[in-house]
Design a protein around this motif. Structure first.
Motif, short mmCIF file in Angstrom:
data_model
loop_
_atom_site.label_atom_id
_atom_site.label_comp_id
_atom_site.label_asym_id
_atom_site.label_seq_id
_atom_site.Cartn_x
_atom_site.Cartn_y
_atom_site.Cartn_z
N LEU A 1 80.71 63.12 2.16
CA LEU A 1 78.87 62.91 2.65
C LEU A 1 79.05 64.01 2.47
O LEU A 1 78.97 65.09 3.12
CB LEU A 1 78.95 62.22 3.98
CG LEU A 1 77.42 62.34 4.65
CD1 LEU A 1 77.88 60.60 4.57
CD2 LEU A 1 77.07 63.01 5.45
N LEU A 2 77.33 64.27 1.96
CA LEU A 2 76.54 66.01 2.07
C LEU A 2 75.11 65.21 2.39
O LEU A 2 74.89 64.71 1.64
CB LEU A 2 76.52 66.34 0.89
CG LEU A 2 75.93 66.89 0.64
CD1 LEU A 2 76.47 68.58 -0.76
CD2 LEU A 2 74.44 67.45 0.09
N ILE B 1 86.92 57.08 -5.32
CA ILE B 1 85.68 58.61 -4.28
C ILE B 1 84.33 57.71 -4.23
O ILE B 1 84.16 57.66 -5.48
CB ILE B 1 86.02 59.86 -4.98
CG1 ILE B 1 87.63 60.20 -5.06
CG2 ILE B 1 85.35 61.02 -4.65
CD1 ILE B 1 87.83 61.39 -5.19
N VAL B 2 83.93 57.91 -3.41
CA VAL B 2 82.21 58.00 -3.80
C VAL B 2 81.65 58.93 -3.05
O VAL B 2 81.79 59.41 -2.04
CB VAL B 2 82.20 56.90 -3.08
CG1 VAL B 2 80.71 56.18 -2.02
CG2 VAL B 2 82.41 55.27 -3.14
N MET B 3 80.37 59.09 -3.28
CA MET B 3 80.12 60.81 -3.28
C MET B 3 77.92 60.52 -2.51
O MET B 3 77.68 59.30 -3.75
CB MET B 3 79.62 61.54 -4.23
CG MET B 3 81.46 62.05 -4.69
SD MET B 3 81.49 62.88 -6.77
CE MET B 3 80.36 64.53 -6.03
N ALA B 4 77.72 60.86 -1.56
CA ALA B 4 76.89 60.01 -0.28
C ALA B 4 76.53 61.48 -0.56
O ALA B 4 76.56 62.60 -0.10
CB ALA B 4 77.41 59.47 0.63
N ILE B 5 75.45 61.40 -1.09
CA ILE B 5 73.99 62.45 -1.57
C ILE B 5 72.83 62.34 -0.73
O ILE B 5 72.77 61.20 -1.12
CB ILE B 5 73.95 62.58 -3.19
CG1 ILE B 5 75.41 63.02 -3.40
CG2 ILE B 5 73.16 63.84 -3.56
CD1 ILE B 5 75.36 63.20 -5.65
N ASP C 1 91.27 59.33 -12.06
CA ASP C 1 90.74 58.30 -10.25
C ASP C 1 89.09 57.22 -10.20
O ASP C 1 88.35 58.16 -11.01
CB ASP C 1 90.00 59.69 -9.37
CG ASP C 1 91.22 60.49 -8.92
OD1 ASP C 1 92.28 59.54 -9.03
OD2 ASP C 1 91.39 62.04 -8.92
N ARG C 2 88.71 56.29 -9.92
CA ARG C 2 87.41 55.75 -9.62
C ARG C 2 86.50 56.43 -9.06
O ARG C 2 86.54 56.99 -7.83
CB ARG C 2 87.71 54.65 -9.40
CG ARG C 2 88.91 54.33 -10.77
CD ARG C 2 88.37 52.04 -9.73
NE ARG C 2 88.64 51.90 -8.84
CZ ARG C 2 88.40 50.55 -8.61
NH1 ARG C 2 87.77 49.97 -9.44
NH2 ARG C 2 88.60 49.99 -7.46
N ILE C 3 84.87 56.69 -9.22
CA ILE C 3 84.19 57.37 -8.29
C ILE C 3 82.47 56.80 -8.33
O ILE C 3 82.30 56.06 -9.67
CB ILE C 3 83.75 58.95 -9.23
CG1 ILE C 3 84.92 59.73 -8.89
CG2 ILE C 3 83.11 59.85 -8.38
CD1 ILE C 3 85.07 60.50 -10.01
#
Length: 334
Positions: free
Chosen positions: A197-198, A94-98, A131-133
């Motif tokens: 993506l936020l 998971i990649v969180m785009a902030i 999970d990998r983040i």
């Protein structure tokens, strides 16, 4: 006494129903076997009060106890030690785009949009131990804050350190943020790859079109969940920087390109969410958490230990005690 004990042959306990019949039979037999001698007078006889005749019923009690223990042994008491081992059969990257543009300091969420997001995102990360983040920051441009890793401590520290700064060019480059996230995941060998993506604005900078970035996500099999952050209507947002370095706030109309975010989510197989307050933001991350479940295979190992042996030995001791008493102390009374 029997805590943690299971009985394999529970039906054997039905034999205990014979005990009342055995007691009744014993009483009837005892009354018939008791001899009576009628004499006119006891004069000339020496009377002694002995307690042994009164205790002769102890022999029958010992036999009943022994039988009860044998029946319990036949029921096969066991202790079961269960150990479990889990194996992750499907990992998720998971990649969180902030979005870290100045508008993320708006106060329609408490204390502001960015801090509210960091709090909710931290709980989300803690709830994904298998999970990998990774983290990506973007405003007018984007960069990788943390590559995907299974070390949650590193991710949480990086998330905590995210704040608005003037190093990144101003604006909102949704396409850049999405493309950088895709780049972090494209070589991943995980079964499932996800971008969250936020943003709280519209795409107004960057040299990568969001639609092109979403096509890249599709090509690499990356699902994208998009979140529009901001209340409906006006929000207290930064409008200028005062001489002391603090922001001056004013009420500004909230503008989120929901059509674009919906399109990105639909094309990549994800889902679009709108967070208008802190509670709604928490609910959104909870829903994503439920949608993207890591499959875990659980193995259970059972170790059985038979417990009937001590009962058989104890029953044997009671029977032996009965025999010894019968042919020694109580011999003259039976």
């Amino acid at each position: 006494m029997f805590e943690g004990i299971e009985f394999v042959n529970k039906e054997m306990f039905w034999l205990l129903l014979a005990f009342p019949l055995a007691i009744l039979w014993y009483l009837l037999k005892h009354n018939k076997q008791t001899a009576e001698l009628k004499i006119s007078s006891l004069k000339g006889f020496k009377i002694t009060n002995s307690w042994l005749p009164k205790l002769r019923h102890l022999l029958f009690v010992l036999r009943l106890i022994a039988l009860a223990l044998l029946i319990t042994a036949l029921a096969r008491p066991q202790s079961v030690d269960v150990s479990t081992k889990t194996k992750t059969t499907r990992g998720i990257d998971i990649v969180m785009a902030i979005d870290v543009s100045a508008s993320m300091l708006a106060k329609d969420l408490s204390p502001n949009r960015l801090e509210a997001l960091k709090k909710v995102a931290a709980e989300f990360i803690k709830g994904r131990p298998n999970d990998r983040i990774g983290l990506v920051e973007y405003a007018g441009e984007s960069y990788t804050k943390t590559p995907i890793t299974s070390d949650k401590a590193i991710v949480l520290r990086s998330l905590k350190s995210i704040k608005y700064n003037t190093i990144i060019e101003g604006g909102t480059a949704i396409g850049m943020g999405l493309a950088t996230s895709v780049n972090r995941l494209k070589d991943s060998k995980a079964t499932s790859k996800v971008i969250i993506l936020l943003t709280d604005g519209v795409n107004n900078s960057g040299f990568i079109d969001p639609k092109i970035a979403s096509e890249l996500a599709v090509e690499y099999g990356i699902k994208t969940y998009t979140i529009g952050l901001g209340t409906n209507g006006m929000a207290l947002s930064p409008v200028a920087i005062l001489p002391n370095g603090n922001f001056q706030y004013g009420r500004i109309q909230v503008e989120i390109d929901e059509e674009l975010l919906k399109e990105i989510a639909e094309v990549t197989g994800g889902k679009y969410f709108r967070a208008t307050d802190n509670k709604k933001l928490e609910e959104i991350y909870d829903e994503i958490n439920k949608l993207e479940k890591t499959e875990i295979e659980e193995f259970k190992y059972y170790n059985y230990e038979e417990k009937y042996r001590p009962l058989v030995i104890l029953a044997g001791l009671f029977l032996l005690m009965e025999l010894l008493l019968r042919y020694t102390i109580f011999r003259s009374f039976i």
